[in-house]
Write an enzyme that holds these catalytic residues in place. Structure first.
Site, PDB file in Angstrom:
ATOM      1  N   GLY A   1      37.554  27.898  36.128  1.00 22.02           N
ATOM      2  CA  GLY A   1      36.256  28.300  35.598  1.00 22.02           C
ATOM      3  C   GLY A   1      35.231  27.181  35.645  1.00 22.02           C
ATOM      4  O   GLY A   1      34.028  27.448  35.733  1.00 22.02           O
TER       5      GLY A   1
ATOM      6  N   GLU B   1      43.936  29.147  40.357  1.00 30.11           N
ATOM      7  CA  GLU B   1      44.370  30.307  39.592  1.00 30.11           C
ATOM      8  C   GLU B   1      45.659  30.937  40.105  1.00 30.11           C
ATOM      9  O   GLU B   1      46.430  31.507  39.324  1.00 30.11           O
ATOM     10  CB  GLU B   1      43.246  31.370  39.571  1.00 30.11           C
ATOM     11  CG  GLU B   1      42.065  31.024  38.682  1.00 30.11           C
ATOM     12  CD  GLU B   1      41.023  30.156  39.359  1.00 30.11           C
ATOM     13  OE1 GLU B   1      39.949  29.935  38.767  1.00 30.11           O
ATOM     14  OE2 GLU B   1      41.271  29.701  40.504  1.00 30.11           O
TER      15      GLU B   1
ATOM     16  N   ALA C   1      39.705  27.349  32.497  1.00 29.91           N
ATOM     17  CA  ALA C   1      39.653  28.293  31.386  1.00 29.91           C
ATOM     18  C   ALA C   1      40.683  27.886  30.338  1.00 29.91           C
ATOM     19  O   ALA C   1      41.622  27.129  30.607  1.00 29.91           O
ATOM     20  CB  ALA C   1      39.930  29.706  31.878  1.00 29.91           C
TER      21      ALA C   1
ATOM     22  N   GLU D   1      33.812  27.274  39.073  1.00 23.12           N
ATOM     23  CA  GLU D   1      32.950  28.454  39.141  1.00 23.12           C
ATOM     24  C   GLU D   1      31.621  28.205  38.436  1.00 23.12           C
ATOM     25  O   GLU D   1      30.561  28.628  38.921  1.00 23.12           O
ATOM     26  CB  GLU D   1      33.669  29.654  38.531  1.00 23.12           C
ATOM     27  CG  GLU D   1      34.862  30.111  39.362  1.00 23.12           C
ATOM     28  CD  GLU D   1      35.627  31.236  38.711  1.00 23.12           C
ATOM     29  OE1 GLU D   1      35.557  32.370  39.203  1.00 23.12           O
ATOM     30  OE2 GLU D   1      36.311  30.981  37.698  1.00 23.12           O
TER      31      GLU D   1
END
Length: 262
Positions: free
Chosen positions: A114, A137, A69, A117
């Site tokens: 991300g 994270e 991210a 993901e």
């Protein structure tokens, strides 16, 4: 047709294969709110477009699929904003997961946070030999927010998923293959050709049946949808299709089937 600032949207009209390329190479294709919104819009457009038969999702450059991210953007959020960002990411990635058209991730480098993901939301994952996967994270005092706690557990099992998320360790492509996180590992130079060949082989099958397989497998992980009854309904739906009649006729007549998706 929508236009995109952070994505490349390239449809091969001859094959029906759409390639969506995350195109923020200066940020290693990191995800921000605008990019996630564009992913959602691009996949929605692809699902609705009859000319699109299957989708390849990849990143620009040779270093990163999606390196994570956009941390600078995330650092500006308060709790309410973080909840909205998580919901936005989950909605976009769920659309990929539930697409009746096959979505393959061609993971061409780092797939972290991300990015991991996003890859996990795709139906199949093909990794280049330099790919790296991880959910780091906790290094930032966060957890995965776009479905990673759920999909990583589905793919590699509870114990290994907890280890990877609690340690923030990265895994190389060969380890990701051993764990079942990816389906294939190939040299970087062969990644797009291999992924295209695999998707082309899938697309020789009946489109309705492909979508029903995806839906039934997804039902296994959905506590609100019993898997076996979902399969029964899907099985009957296939029997009512023209593709079923074509497929059985072609088998009996010893000829290739010509499916139309009806």
């Amino acid at each position: 047709m929508a236009t995109f600032s952070n994505l490349l949207y390239q449809l091969d009209a001859a094959t029906g294969i759409l390639t969506i390329t995350l195109n923020r190479p200066e940020k290693l294709n990191a995800l921000n709110a605008a990019t996630i919104a564009e992913i959602h819009a691009a996949v929605r457009q692809a699902i609705d477009d009859q000319a699109v038969r299957g989708i390849i999702l990849t990143g620009s450059g040779e270093k990163a699929f999606v390196a994570g991210a956009d941390i600078a953007a995330l650092s500006q959020l308060d709790e309410a904003g973080a909840r909205r960002a998580s919901a936005q990411g989950q909605e976009a990635f769920r659309l990929i997961e539930e697409s009746p058209k096959p979505v393959l991730a061609a993971v061409n480098g780092f797939a972290l946070g991300g990015g991991c993901e996003l890859a996990m939301a795709c139906h199949l994952r093909i990794a280049s030999d330099n790919a790296r996967f991880g959910q780091p994270e906790v290094n930032l005092g966060l957890i995965p927010g776009y479905g990673g706690t759920q999909r990583l557990t589905q793919l590699v099992g509870k114990g290994k998923a907890l280890e990877l998320m609690l340690t923030a360790d990265q895994v190389k492509a060969d380890e990701a293959l051993r764990l079942g996180l990816v389906n294939h590992v190939v040299p970087q130079a062969e990644l797009m050709a291999f992924t295209t060949q695999l998707l082309t082989r899938i697309l020789t099958k009946a489109p309705l049946a492909l979508g029903q397989v995806i839906d039934c497998v997804n039902a296994y992980f959905d506590p609100e949808r019993p898997g076996y009854p979902t399969e029964v309904a899907a099985f009957g739906r296939c029997f009512a299709s023209e593709d079923f009649r074509e497929g059985t006729s072609a088998f009996l007549e010893k000829r290739p089937a010509v499916f139309t998706g009806n």
